[in-house]
Write a protein that holds these residues in place. Structure first.
Motif, PDB file in Angstrom:
ATOM      1  N   ILE A  76      35.433 -38.443 -28.681  1.00 41.43           N
ATOM      2  CA  ILE A  76      36.177 -38.730 -29.826  1.00 41.43           C
ATOM      3  C   ILE A  76      35.610 -38.101 -30.997  1.00 41.43           C
ATOM      4  O   ILE A  76      36.303 -37.435 -32.091  1.00 41.43           O
ATOM      5  N   LEU A  77      34.115 -38.411 -31.305  1.00 40.64           N
ATOM      6  CA  LEU A  77      33.537 -37.739 -32.405  1.00 40.64           C
ATOM      7  C   LEU A  77      33.235 -36.431 -32.630  1.00 40.64           C
ATOM      8  O   LEU A  77      33.386 -35.717 -33.533  1.00 40.64           O
ATOM      9  N   LEU A  78      33.008 -35.658 -31.415  1.00 45.15           N
ATOM     10  CA  LEU A  78      32.647 -34.240 -31.417  1.00 45.15           C
ATOM     11  C   LEU A  78      33.478 -33.342 -32.145  1.00 45.15           C
ATOM     12  O   LEU A  78      33.308 -32.561 -32.749  1.00 45.15           O
ATOM     13  N   PRO A  79      34.946 -33.504 -31.637  1.00 51.68           N
ATOM     14  CA  PRO A  79      35.860 -32.626 -32.148  1.00 51.68           C
ATOM     15  C   PRO A  79      36.047 -32.560 -33.958  1.00 51.68           C
ATOM     16  O   PRO A  79      36.246 -31.349 -34.405  1.00 51.68           O
ATOM     17  N   THR A  80      35.810 -33.623 -34.382  1.00 52.99           N
ATOM     18  CA  THR A  80      35.639 -33.944 -35.715  1.00 52.99           C
ATOM     19  C   THR A  80      34.623 -33.234 -36.448  1.00 52.99           C
ATOM     20  O   THR A  80      34.595 -32.520 -37.436  1.00 52.99           O
ATOM     21  N   MET A  81      33.236 -33.442 -35.824  1.00 55.48           N
ATOM     22  CA  MET A  81      32.317 -33.044 -36.127  1.00 55.48           C
ATOM     23  C   MET A  81      32.272 -31.401 -36.008  1.00 55.48           C
ATOM     24  O   MET A  81      31.632 -30.635 -37.084  1.00 55.48           O
ATOM     25  N   THR A  82      32.590 -30.949 -34.951  1.00 56.26           N
ATOM     26  CA  THR A  82      32.711 -29.367 -34.912  1.00 56.26           C
ATOM     27  C   THR A  82      33.708 -28.559 -36.039  1.00 56.26           C
ATOM     28  O   THR A  82      33.374 -27.709 -36.544  1.00 56.26           O
ATOM     29  N   ASP A  83      34.850 -29.495 -35.901  1.00 57.36           N
ATOM     30  CA  ASP A  83      35.684 -28.693 -37.209  1.00 57.36           C
ATOM     31  C   ASP A  83      35.174 -28.967 -38.604  1.00 57.36           C
ATOM     32  O   ASP A  83      35.135 -27.857 -39.358  1.00 57.36           O
ATOM     33  N   GLN A  84      34.431 -29.850 -38.774  1.00 53.79           N
ATOM     34  CA  GLN A  84      33.994 -30.145 -40.339  1.00 53.79           C
ATOM     35  C   GLN A  84      32.824 -29.029 -40.303  1.00 53.79           C
ATOM     36  O   GLN A  84      32.402 -28.159 -41.507  1.00 53.79           O
ATOM     37  N   LEU A  85      31.878 -28.792 -39.429  1.00 54.92           N
ATOM     38  CA  LEU A  85      30.852 -27.475 -39.438  1.00 54.92           C
ATOM     39  C   LEU A  85      31.434 -26.348 -39.356  1.00 54.92           C
ATOM     40  O   LEU A  85      30.907 -25.676 -40.261  1.00 54.92           O
ATOM     41  N   LYS A  86      32.400 -25.984 -38.765  1.00 59.85           N
ATOM     42  CA  LYS A  86      33.165 -24.721 -38.689  1.00 59.85           C
ATOM     43  C   LYS A  86      33.696 -24.591 -40.410  1.00 59.85           C
ATOM     44  O   LYS A  86      33.650 -23.601 -40.931  1.00 59.85           O
ATOM     45  N   TYR A  87      34.229 -25.791 -40.918  1.00 57.40           N
ATOM     46  CA  TYR A  87      34.886 -25.416 -42.190  1.00 57.40           C
ATOM     47  C   TYR A  87      33.642 -25.023 -43.221  1.00 57.40           C
ATOM     48  O   TYR A  87      34.092 -24.087 -44.148  1.00 57.40           O
ATOM     49  N   HIS A  88      32.661 -26.101 -43.121  1.00 55.49           N
ATOM     50  CA  HIS A  88      31.794 -25.730 -44.113  1.00 55.49           C
ATOM     51  C   HIS A  88      30.582 -24.366 -43.865  1.00 55.49           C
ATOM     52  O   HIS A  88      30.370 -23.765 -44.788  1.00 55.49           O
ATOM     53  N   LEU A  89      30.601 -23.949 -42.711  1.00 57.12           N
ATOM     54  CA  LEU A  89      29.669 -22.617 -42.464  1.00 57.12           C
ATOM     55  C   LEU A  89      30.719 -21.666 -42.831  1.00 57.12           C
ATOM     56  O   LEU A  89      30.262 -20.662 -43.354  1.00 57.12           O
ATOM     57  N   GLU A  90      32.212 -21.573 -42.718  1.00 51.08           N
ATOM     58  CA  GLU A  90      32.842 -20.582 -42.992  1.00 51.08           C
ATOM     59  C   GLU A  90      32.776 -20.190 -44.513  1.00 51.08           C
ATOM     60  O   GLU A  90      33.175 -19.194 -45.096  1.00 51.08           O
ATOM     61  N   ARG A  91      32.528 -21.684 -45.239  1.00 54.77           N
ATOM     62  CA  ARG A  91      32.660 -21.242 -46.512  1.00 54.77           C
ATOM     63  C   ARG A  91      31.259 -21.170 -47.236  1.00 54.77           C
ATOM     64  O   ARG A  91      30.960 -21.367 -48.469  1.00 54.77           O
ATOM     65  N   GLN A  92      30.146 -21.171 -46.308  1.00 54.09           N
ATOM     66  CA  GLN A  92      28.626 -21.054 -46.716  1.00 54.09           C
ATOM     67  C   GLN A  92      28.291 -22.484 -47.676  1.00 54.09           C
ATOM     68  O   GLN A  92      27.785 -21.961 -48.587  1.00 54.09           O
ATOM     69  N   GLU A  93      29.106 -23.484 -47.357  1.00 55.76           N
ATOM     70  CA  GLU A  93      28.583 -24.687 -48.012  1.00 55.76           C
ATOM     71  C   GLU A  93      27.480 -25.454 -47.361  1.00 55.76           C
ATOM     72  O   GLU A  93      27.670 -25.761 -46.181  1.00 55.76           O
ATOM     73  N   ASP A  94      26.683 -26.007 -48.021  1.00 56.38           N
ATOM     74  CA  ASP A  94      25.648 -26.797 -47.690  1.00 56.38           C
ATOM     75  C   ASP A  94      25.007 -26.313 -46.220  1.00 56.38           C
ATOM     76  O   ASP A  94      25.100 -27.206 -45.311  1.00 56.38           O
TER      77      ASP A  94
END
Length: 150
Positions: A76-94
């Protein structure tokens, strides 16, 4: 109206900071899968552009909880975590928090006592490998986050 917005914003920040600290205790009362769904909904309801660093550190703390070591909860948790990571990595945030979150997830998946992990590693690879490679390439060799192993 501004007061209500400030109060709500403060509440979300405080919740992101303190909720992970009580996960292991709340898990004794709530069904762990339901608790995982609630955390996922909570993270998804925090606006994307707000409280980014708090959200990432909240996820890091959830990874350190007993909840994430359970296979069904990780589903349940991992898809949300990977989506958050992808979003922020693509934007070079934090990037530092993103690196820490991904590293902690992989450390948990490497453990022997957390159930089957092959599917979870596959999810990470499918969602994040390209993004992580692009991020590392764009950072350059001088970045503090890139460690050279001789």
């Amino acid at each position: 109206m501004v007061f209500l917005f400030c109060f709500f914003f403060f509440f979300q920040g405080a919740a992101l900071k303190y909720l992970p600290a009580i996960v292991n205790d709340v898990k004794l009362v709530f069904d762990p899968k339901e608790l995982s769904k609630l955390f996922t909904e909570f993270i998804l309801n925090v606006p994307v552009s707000r409280l980014t660093i708090q959200k990432l550190y909240c996820l890091i703390e959830i990874v350190h909880s007993d909840l994430f070591t359970q296979h069904d909860c990780r589903e349940i948790l991992l898809p949300t975590m990977t989506d958050q990571l992808k979003y922020h990595l693509e934007r070079q945030e934090d990037l530092e928090a993103c690196c820490q979150l991904l590293s902690n997830i992989l450390e948990v998946l490497y453990k022997k006592d957390v159930g089957p992990t092959q599917r979870h590693v596959q999810i990470i690879m499918e969602k994040l490998l390209r993004t992580v490679n692009r991020t590392v390439i764009s950072m350059g060799r001088d970045s503090e986050l890139i460690v050279s192993v001789s």
